[in-house]
Design a protein around this motif. Structure first.
Motif, short mmCIF file in Angstrom:
data_model
loop_
_atom_site.label_atom_id
_atom_site.label_comp_id
_atom_site.label_asym_id
_atom_site.label_seq_id
_atom_site.Cartn_x
_atom_site.Cartn_y
_atom_site.Cartn_z
N LYS A 1 0.83 -1.21 0.00
CA LYS A 1 0.00 0.00 0.00
C LYS A 1 0.86 1.26 0.00
N GLY A 2 1.97 1.23 0.75
CA GLY A 2 2.84 2.40 0.87
C GLY A 2 3.21 2.64 2.31
N VAL A 3 2.53 3.58 2.95
CA VAL A 3 2.77 3.87 4.36
C VAL A 3 1.48 3.61 5.14
N ILE A 4 1.57 2.73 6.10
CA ILE A 4 0.43 2.36 6.92
C ILE A 4 0.36 3.27 8.14
N GLY A 5 -0.80 3.84 8.38
CA GLY A 5 -1.04 4.58 9.61
C GLY A 5 -1.62 3.64 10.65
N HIS A 6 -0.92 3.46 11.76
CA HIS A 6 -1.33 2.47 12.75
C HIS A 6 -1.56 3.16 14.09
N ILE A 7 -2.77 3.02 14.62
CA ILE A 7 -3.13 3.62 15.90
C ILE A 7 -3.40 2.47 16.87
N SER A 8 -2.54 2.33 17.88
CA SER A 8 -2.62 1.16 18.76
C SER A 8 -3.00 1.58 20.17
N TYR B 1 -3.29 3.56 4.24
CA TYR B 1 -4.18 2.54 4.81
C TYR B 1 -4.09 2.73 6.32
N VAL B 2 -5.18 2.42 7.03
CA VAL B 2 -5.22 2.67 8.47
C VAL B 2 -5.59 1.40 9.21
N THR B 3 -4.88 1.11 10.29
CA THR B 3 -5.30 0.06 11.22
C THR B 3 -5.51 0.70 12.58
N PHE B 4 -6.57 0.26 13.25
CA PHE B 4 -6.94 0.85 14.53
C PHE B 4 -7.50 -0.24 15.43
N THR B 5 -7.09 -0.25 16.68
CA THR B 5 -7.68 -1.10 17.71
C THR B 5 -8.10 -0.20 18.86
N GLY B 6 -9.37 -0.29 19.24
CA GLY B 6 -9.87 0.56 20.30
C GLY B 6 -11.37 0.47 20.42
N LEU C 1 -14.08 -4.16 11.51
CA LEU C 1 -13.92 -4.50 10.09
C LEU C 1 -12.55 -5.10 9.89
N GLY C 2 -12.46 -6.06 8.96
CA GLY C 2 -11.16 -6.61 8.60
C GLY C 2 -10.68 -7.64 9.60
N ARG C 3 -9.54 -8.22 9.30
CA ARG C 3 -8.98 -9.30 10.11
C ARG C 3 -7.47 -9.12 10.27
N ARG C 4 -6.96 -9.58 11.39
CA ARG C 4 -5.52 -9.78 11.55
C ARG C 4 -5.26 -11.28 11.47
N HIS C 5 -3.99 -11.62 11.27
CA HIS C 5 -3.55 -13.02 11.17
C HIS C 5 -3.92 -13.64 9.83
N GLY C 6 -3.22 -14.72 9.50
CA GLY C 6 -3.49 -15.47 8.29
C GLY C 6 -3.26 -14.66 7.02
N ALA C 7 -3.80 -15.15 5.92
CA ALA C 7 -3.63 -14.47 4.64
C ALA C 7 -4.22 -13.07 4.67
N GLU C 8 -5.41 -12.92 5.26
CA GLU C 8 -6.04 -11.60 5.30
C GLU C 8 -5.21 -10.60 6.09
N GLY C 9 -4.49 -11.09 7.10
CA GLY C 9 -3.71 -10.20 7.95
C GLY C 9 -2.54 -9.56 7.25
N ILE C 10 -2.09 -10.13 6.13
CA ILE C 10 -1.00 -9.50 5.37
C ILE C 10 -1.50 -8.93 4.05
N LEU C 11 -2.46 -9.60 3.42
CA LEU C 11 -2.93 -9.12 2.11
C LEU C 11 -3.70 -7.80 2.23
N LYS C 12 -4.24 -7.50 3.42
CA LYS C 12 -4.92 -6.21 3.58
C LYS C 12 -3.94 -5.05 3.42
N TYR C 13 -2.65 -5.32 3.61
CA TYR C 13 -1.63 -4.27 3.46
C TYR C 13 -1.11 -4.18 2.02
N THR C 14 -1.80 -4.81 1.08
CA THR C 14 -1.35 -4.82 -0.31
C THR C 14 -2.46 -4.37 -1.25
#
Length: 524
Positions: free
Chosen positions: A155-162, A234-239, A470-483
């Motif tokens: 994707k490029g640069v992932i914005g991650h809010i943990s 792309y953004v990932t957020f847990t909260g 929304l979305g998943r971590r782990h497995g194929a989805e956990g890496i392909l979401k970043y592509t």
């Protein structure tokens, strides 16, 4: 409930030295100053750089400058960094266990769960990332004449809010597949647990990650969070679900993707053929790990009336025997809540339930004698709407017990929530348990375990339904979401148009015949 004591302030002074903080914050952008504190005492642990809006923009610029060279590396080279990180983390885990405990207040065994989760993710993506990312061949529109390949680009640069509750697993654990996919990451961890994320960043750089690839920006969530989303690809957020909706709206406005793991009101079902003793032991882990500050922990127990008395006798006994304390060594069963806000929420939910007529079976009160944010593990029965604890996520060491008449009632009540993150089924019949599990509306279901079996299985997707994200971590989805998926189709010999003297009518007739033949030959 027994207590276990140690001397966290003295240990903190030895571990969180000025030299450590200087090393961890090297390269962290921010001209302001902020601080993190230890829940065990409420005292300041360290002073850290605080970012402003322009600092976030600069962090993204640095990450973008580093990302193309990283993406150009062979996926196996990128994966090798994760495997080296795995070995370093395994060898130096005592360092990070101290930091996680001092920043979150959790018991050491629960801190170790984070280490294990990150080790599993590093090993999995270190081994499987090249296969997940490899070009894939697909059957073309005209088999033999159309060659199709599916490519995966970062994707490029992932914005991650943990968040603060699992500061190692939800920072490094989520960043690893993003890096393996060829991305850079700009991360905004919670300031109160930032040392853990910064330590993981340093260790990954030591393992071979280019220093500019992982940028960390610190500051208040409402200030820094929107800036991260504004610059991210792309953004990932847990909260919380409330904040997750805001993240989704901001991402949608920019037409970028987002992966969100949000709140839960997770249920455990104890069926009439379950072993009461085994289920009670599992319930203690499911409800009170990390003092209940775990997205997938259980807050609702639906117990068949045939085993309810036996189960509750064992569950209450085990809960009352838990060892509370601020020990920075193994041997404590339950640590502290992480903040005054979490303690206030727990107290509010428990007091509201008791005023409304609920029965207290165990715990029920704060323990300021142990530390400012300690609260006893608490079991409530007779909970009903509109009590706060009945429907709102407590996110603390509190569980409500409901007796049910049969399996159907248990399933219906477990599903009667807008959340859908995790659930647990206990039964002596594996086939029956699997059948019940398939009817539960949650992203993960654990059979004869609370949460760890599904969460720790890194080859399988993990995430929520409904208001749980929304979305998943782990497995194929956990890496392909970043592509980004790209289809490259090469047409050979014949065009996809009338040729060799065929007019439109005869060309259409030829296509019709071809469609029939391809179906008969079972082409997909």
């Amino acid at each position: 409930m027994t207590t276990a004591q140690s001397d966290p302030p003295a240990r903190a002074a030895r571990v969180v030295t000025d030299g450590l903080v200087e090393r961890l914050t090297d390269g962290v952008i921010g001209g302001g100053r902020t601080a993190c504190h230890s829940p065990f005492t409420g005292e300041r642990l360290a002073e850290l750089p605080e970012a402003a809006a322009e600092d976030v923009a600069r962090a993204f610029a640095l990450a973008r400058a580093a990302q193309p060279a990283w993406a150009a590396r062979d996926p196996r080279q990128r994966a090798a960094v994760l495997l080296r990180f795995h070995d370093l983390l395994l060898a130096r885990q005592d360092e990070i266990l101290d930091l996680v405990q001092m920043e979150t207040g959790k018991a050491r065994l629960h801190a170790h769960e984070e280490v294990q989760a990150v080790l599993v993710a590093a090993r999995h993506y270190g081994r499987k990332a090249p296969a997940y990312l490899a070009p894939k061949r697909h059957t073309g529109v005209v088999p033999g004449l159309t060659r199709v390949r599916e490519l995966r680009h970062p994707k490029g640069v992932i914005g991650h809010i943990s968040p603060w509750n699992y500061p190692l697993e939800l920072s490094a654990g989520d960043a690893l597949p993003a890096f393996a996919a060829g991305n850079a990451v700009v991360m905004k961890p919670d300031t109160e647990t930032a040392l853990t994320a910064l330590w993981a960043r340093r260790l990954l750089i030591e393992a071979g990650l280019p220093a500019g690839l992982w940028q960390v920006v610190l500051g208040e969530g409402p200030v820094i969070g929107p800036e991260v989303i504004r610059h991210a690809d792309y953004v990932t957020f847990t909260g919380s679900t409330r904040t997750g909706r805001e993240v989704a709206q901001r991402a949608a406005a920019r037409l970028i993707g987002a992966s969100l793991e949000l709140g839960g009101k997770n249920a455990m079902l104890v069926l009439d053929d379950a072993d009461p003793d085994r289920a009670a032991e599992g319930a203690v882990r499911a409800c009170f790990s990390s003092a209940g500050q775990l997205c997938v922990s259980v807050e609702r127990l639906y117990v068949h009336e045939a085993v309810a008395d036996a189960f509750l006798a064992r569950f209450v006994e085990r809960t009352r025997a838990l060892r509370l304390g601020a020990s920075l060594d193994y041997g404590t069963d339950l640590g502290s809540l992480t903040s005054q806000a979490q303690l206030d929420a727990v107290v509010r939910h428990v007091e509201d339930a008791l005023v409304g007529g609920a029965t207290l079976l165990a715990g029920g009160k704060p323990r300021p004698d142990l530390g400012p944010y300690f609260h006893e593990p608490t079991i409530l029965e007779g909970v009903r709407p509109p009590m706060l604890v009945c429907e709102e996520e407590t996110f603390g060491p509190v569980v409500s017990v409901y007796r049910v008449a049969d399996e159907e009632e248990a399933i219906a009540r477990a599903n009667a929530t807008p959340y859908g993150l995790n659930s647990s089924v206990w039964s002596g019949n594996a086939r029956r348990a699997r059948r019940v599990a398939a009817r539960l509306r949650t992203g993960t279901v654990n059979i004869n375990e609370g949460y760890a079996a599904a969460y720790g299985s890194a080859q399988s997707p993990m995430g929520g339904m409904g208001d749980s994200g929304l979305g998943r971590r782990h497995g194929a989805e956990g890496i392909l979401k970043y592509t980004e998926a790209q289809t490259v189709a090469e047409q050979r010999l014949l065009p996809l148009a009338p040729s060799f003297g065929l007019d439109d009518r005869r060309y259409a007739a030829l296509l019709n015949s071809s469609m029939k033949a391809l179906k008969t030959l079972r082409f997909r």
